[in-house]
Write a protein that holds these residues in place. Structure first.
Motif, PDB file in Angstrom:
ATOM      1  N   ASP A   1      24.388 -41.015-103.097  1.00 55.20           N
ATOM      2  CA  ASP A   1      24.858 -40.290-101.919  1.00 55.20           C
ATOM      3  C   ASP A   1      26.292 -39.867-102.155  1.00 55.20           C
ATOM      4  OD1 ASP A   1      22.656 -40.492 -99.822  1.00 55.20           O
ATOM      5  OD2 ASP A   1      22.892 -42.603-100.354  1.00 55.20           O
ATOM      6  N   VAL A   2      26.660 -38.721-101.608  1.00 56.66           N
ATOM      7  CA  VAL A   2      28.007 -38.175-101.778  1.00 56.66           C
ATOM      8  C   VAL A   2      28.636 -37.944-100.414  1.00 56.66           C
ATOM      9  CG1 VAL A   2      29.389 -36.279-102.690  1.00 56.66           C
ATOM     10  CG2 VAL A   2      27.362 -37.053-103.937  1.00 56.66           C
ATOM     11  N   VAL A   3      29.858 -38.425-100.236  1.00 58.92           N
ATOM     12  CA  VAL A   3      30.643 -38.138 -99.039  1.00 58.92           C
ATOM     13  C   VAL A   3      32.023 -37.679 -99.489  1.00 58.92           C
ATOM     14  CG1 VAL A   3      29.403 -39.747 -97.548  1.00 58.92           C
ATOM     15  CG2 VAL A   3      31.370 -40.550 -98.837  1.00 58.92           C
ATOM     16  N   ALA A   4      32.732 -36.986 -98.587  1.00 58.67           N
ATOM     17  CA  ALA A   4      33.973 -36.337 -98.994  1.00 58.67           C
ATOM     18  C   ALA A   4      35.223 -37.000 -98.430  1.00 58.67           C
ATOM     19  CB  ALA A   4      33.950 -34.865 -98.579  1.00 58.67           C
ATOM     20  N   GLY A   5      35.082 -38.076 -97.670  1.00 56.08           N
ATOM     21  CA  GLY A   5      36.279 -38.646 -97.074  1.00 56.08           C
ATOM     22  C   GLY A   5      36.142 -40.118 -96.724  1.00 56.08           C
ATOM     23  N   VAL A   6      37.237 -40.686 -96.255  1.00 58.68           N
ATOM     24  CA  VAL A   6      37.287 -42.105 -95.895  1.00 58.68           C
ATOM     25  C   VAL A   6      36.344 -42.400 -94.738  1.00 58.68           C
ATOM     26  CG1 VAL A   6      38.770 -43.936 -95.007  1.00 58.68           C
ATOM     27  CG2 VAL A   6      39.643 -42.370 -96.758  1.00 58.68           C
ATOM     28  N   GLY A   7      36.393 -41.562 -93.697  1.00 63.25           N
ATOM     29  CA  GLY A   7      35.548 -41.787 -92.526  1.00 63.25           C
ATOM     30  C   GLY A   7      34.072 -41.776 -92.839  1.00 63.25           C
ATOM     31  N   PRO A   8      33.565 -40.725 -93.483  1.00 65.47           N
ATOM     32  CA  PRO A   8      32.141 -40.712 -93.835  1.00 65.47           C
ATOM     33  C   PRO A   8      31.752 -41.833 -94.794  1.00 65.47           C
ATOM     34  CG  PRO A   8      33.068 -38.505 -93.964  1.00 65.47           C
ATOM     35  CD  PRO A   8      34.211 -39.437 -93.773  1.00 65.47           C
ATOM     36  N   ALA A   9      32.670 -42.228 -95.683  1.00 68.03           N
ATOM     37  CA  ALA A   9      32.371 -43.315 -96.606  1.00 68.03           C
ATOM     38  C   ALA A   9      32.186 -44.624 -95.845  1.00 68.03           C
ATOM     39  CB  ALA A   9      33.482 -43.454 -97.646  1.00 68.03           C
ATOM     40  N   TRP A  10      33.066 -44.884 -94.895  1.00 66.35           N
ATOM     41  CA  TRP A  10      32.956 -46.122 -94.113  1.00 66.35           C
ATOM     42  C   TRP A  10      31.657 -46.135 -93.311  1.00 66.35           C
ATOM     43  CZ3 TRP A  10      35.319 -50.580 -94.511  1.00 66.35           C
ATOM     44  CH2 TRP A  10      35.157 -51.521 -93.480  1.00 66.35           C
ATOM     45  N   ALA A  11      31.291 -44.978 -92.744  1.00 68.47           N
ATOM     46  CA  ALA A  11      30.045 -44.895 -91.984  1.00 68.47           C
ATOM     47  C   ALA A  11      28.838 -45.151 -92.885  1.00 68.47           C
ATOM     48  CB  ALA A  11      29.934 -43.516 -91.322  1.00 68.47           C
ATOM     49  N   ALA A  12      28.858 -44.614 -94.103  1.00 71.69           N
ATOM     50  CA  ALA A  12      27.753 -44.836 -95.036  1.00 71.69           C
ATOM     51  C   ALA A  12      27.654 -46.302 -95.421  1.00 71.69           C
ATOM     52  CB  ALA A  12      27.939 -43.970 -96.279  1.00 71.69           C
ATOM     53  N   LEU A  13      28.787 -46.925 -95.709  1.00 71.59           N
ATOM     54  CA  LEU A  13      28.796 -48.337 -96.106  1.00 71.59           C
ATOM     55  C   LEU A  13      28.340 -49.245 -94.966  1.00 71.59           C
ATOM     56  CD1 LEU A  13      32.148 -48.316 -98.087  1.00 71.59           C
ATOM     57  CD2 LEU A  13      29.906 -48.860 -99.052  1.00 71.59           C
ATOM     58  N   ALA A  14      28.589 -48.818 -93.732  1.00 75.32           N
ATOM     59  CA  ALA A  14      28.162 -49.602 -92.574  1.00 75.32           C
ATOM     60  C   ALA A  14      26.677 -49.432 -92.285  1.00 75.32           C
ATOM     61  CB  ALA A  14      28.976 -49.203 -91.342  1.00 75.32           C
ATOM     62  N   THR A  15      26.073 -48.393 -92.894  1.00 77.17           N
ATOM     63  CA  THR A  15      24.667 -48.084 -92.624  1.00 77.17           C
ATOM     64  C   THR A  15      23.727 -48.658 -93.668  1.00 77.17           C
ATOM     65  OG1 THR A  15      25.326 -46.016 -91.547  1.00 77.17           O
ATOM     66  CG2 THR A  15      23.026 -46.201 -92.244  1.00 77.17           C
ATOM     67  N   GLU A  16      24.095 -48.534 -94.947  1.00 78.47           N
ATOM     68  CA  GLU A  16      23.214 -48.930 -96.042  1.00 78.47           C
ATOM     69  C   GLU A  16      23.956 -49.815 -97.042  1.00 78.47           C
ATOM     70  OE1 GLU A  16      20.078 -48.407 -96.475  1.00 78.47           O
ATOM     71  OE2 GLU A  16      19.634 -46.905 -94.954  1.00 78.47           O
ATOM     72  N   PRO A  17      23.210 -50.680 -97.745  1.00 81.29           N
ATOM     73  CA  PRO A  17      23.834 -51.458 -98.827  1.00 81.29           C
ATOM     74  C   PRO A  17      23.919 -50.614-100.092  1.00 81.29           C
ATOM     75  CG  PRO A  17      21.526 -52.062 -98.620  1.00 81.29           C
ATOM     76  CD  PRO A  17      21.801 -51.053 -97.538  1.00 81.29           C
ATOM     77  N   PHE A  18      25.072 -50.591-100.719  1.00 86.57           N
ATOM     78  CA  PHE A  18      25.261 -49.864-101.968  1.00 86.57           C
ATOM     79  C   PHE A  18      25.564 -50.851-103.088  1.00 86.57           C
ATOM     80  CE2 PHE A  18      25.895 -46.569 -98.848  1.00 86.57           C
ATOM     81  CZ  PHE A  18      25.329 -45.451 -99.440  1.00 86.57           C
ATOM     82  N   ASP A  19      25.059 -50.543-104.281  1.00 86.86           N
ATOM     83  CA  ASP A  19      25.326 -51.391-105.437  1.00 86.86           C
ATOM     84  C   ASP A  19      26.711 -51.143-106.007  1.00 86.86           C
ATOM     85  OD1 ASP A  19      22.711 -52.748-105.768  1.00 86.86           O
ATOM     86  OD2 ASP A  19      21.995 -50.707-106.032  1.00 86.86           O
ATOM     87  N   ILE A  20      27.241 -49.935-105.809  1.00 89.77           N
ATOM     88  CA  ILE A  20      28.555 -49.605-106.347  1.00 89.77           C
ATOM     89  C   ILE A  20      29.110 -48.392-105.609  1.00 89.77           C
ATOM     90  CG2 ILE A  20      27.685 -48.086-108.157  1.00 89.77           C
ATOM     91  CD1 ILE A  20      29.873 -49.280-109.990  1.00 89.77           C
ATOM     92  N   VAL A  21      30.431 -48.356-105.473  1.00 93.17           N
ATOM     93  CA  VAL A  21      31.131 -47.217-104.885  1.00 93.17           C
ATOM     94  C   VAL A  21      32.019 -46.600-105.961  1.00 93.17           C
ATOM     95  CG1 VAL A  21      32.782 -46.446-103.143  1.00 93.17           C
ATOM     96  CG2 VAL A  21      31.141 -48.259-102.586  1.00 93.17           C
ATOM     97  N   LEU A  22      31.884 -45.291-106.155  1.00 93.68           N
ATOM     98  CA  LEU A  22      32.787 -44.540-107.023  1.00 93.68           C
ATOM     99  C   LEU A  22      33.787 -43.847-106.113  1.00 93.68           C
ATOM    100  CD1 LEU A  22      30.266 -42.959-109.557  1.00 93.68           C
ATOM    101  CD2 LEU A  22      31.434 -45.171-109.664  1.00 93.68           C
ATOM    102  N   LEU A  23      35.048 -44.240-106.190  1.00 93.58           N
ATOM    103  CA  LEU A  23      36.037 -43.881-105.175  1.00 93.58           C
ATOM    104  C   LEU A  23      37.178 -43.052-105.736  1.00 93.58           C
ATOM    105  CD1 LEU A  23      37.151 -44.265-102.267  1.00 93.58           C
ATOM    106  CD2 LEU A  23      38.196 -46.401-103.082  1.00 93.58           C
ATOM    107  N   ASP A  24      37.305 -41.817-105.230  1.00 93.21           N
ATOM    108  CA  ASP A  24      38.488 -41.019-105.504  1.00 93.21           C
ATOM    109  C   ASP A  24      39.604 -41.491-104.568  1.00 93.21           C
ATOM    110  OD1 ASP A  24      40.141 -39.052-106.509  1.00 93.21           O
ATOM    111  OD2 ASP A  24      39.369 -37.485-105.186  1.00 93.21           O
TER     112      ASP A  24
END
Length: 228
Positions: free
Chosen positions: A28-51
């Motif tokens: 999944d791809v998101v473009a900012g801090v807010g959408p990233a936090w919402a995604a992490l609060a919704t689904e479990p991810f194995d890894i985050v690639l963070l700009d």
């Protein structure tokens, strides 16, 4: 592997997502801090690639917030984070690692090296050092995406391999259908109601009935020493 890419450069994000998906990693791809936090609060991810340089804030703030999150809930503070940024000063790398990043690459980077670093982080998160997994007479190679049973290669589809890998990495814990689906599909994927059941059926046919067990009404698991 379920991957969250946090990157506001559309070209970089699209190219990276295509490369990761070509490896059959749900991305999944998101473009900012807010959408990233919402995604992490919704689904479990194995890894985050963070700009770090994002349109709505700095990625370091997301990392700081993630590491301070309560344990046992979402977002999971233990989620591995790999920083990918153009900030190549030593001080920037030190700051990112000290904030809780698990690895750090500078742009431009080689996509294959990035994938190798991601696999290394996944091994570390699983508490293993070996690049392959042995389970009974099965040997699974996540990098090559191959499976051998008693020394003989077993042909699996991409989804079958991902289901098997998720269950073997979690053994002997039981994974629900929803937990397995979260490893296989991104937010945009269309799910068939019985997809996991179909993959498990095919795996049993190819690997033997005793490899994957069912806990009725709960999910599936691979015992520590599966039967043939």
């Amino acid at each position: 592997m379920r991957v969250l890419v946090v990157e506001d450069d559309k070209g970089i994000a699209a190219g990276l997502a295509a490369h990761l998906r070509s490896r059959d990693w749900a991305t999944d791809v998101v473009a900012g801090v807010g959408p990233a936090w919402a995604a992490l609060a919704t689904e479990p991810f194995d890894i985050v690639l963070l700009d770090l340089g994002l349109a709505d804030g700095d990625g370091s703030e997301l990392l700081r917030r993630l590491r301070a999150a309560p344990a046992g809930k979402r977002p999971d503070p233990q989620t591995p984070v790999l920083i990918m940024t153009a900030r190549d000063h030593v001080s920037a790398r030190i700051e990112g690692l000290d904030l809780g990043a698990d690895d750090y690459v500078t742009k431009p980077f080689d996509a294959d090296e990035l994938a190798a670093r991601m696999r290394a982080l996944q091994r570390r998160a699983a508490g293993r050092a070996q690049p392959t997994l042995a389970c009974g007479d099965l040997v699974i190679d996540p990098a090559a995406r191959t499976v051998h049973k008693a020394g003989a290669p077993v042909e699996l589809s991409a989804r079958e391999f991902s289901v098997l890998l998720a269950l073997v990495e979690a053994r002997p814990r039981v994974l629900s259908r929803a937990q397995i689906e979260a490893r296989l599909y991104n937010f945009e994927s269309a799910l068939e109601s019985n997809a996991v059941e179909v993959h498990v059926h095919k795996l049993r046919r190819k690997l033997g009935e005793g490899v994957i067990r069912t806990v009725r009404g709960v999910g599936y698991f691979v015992p520590s020493e599966p039967a043939a």
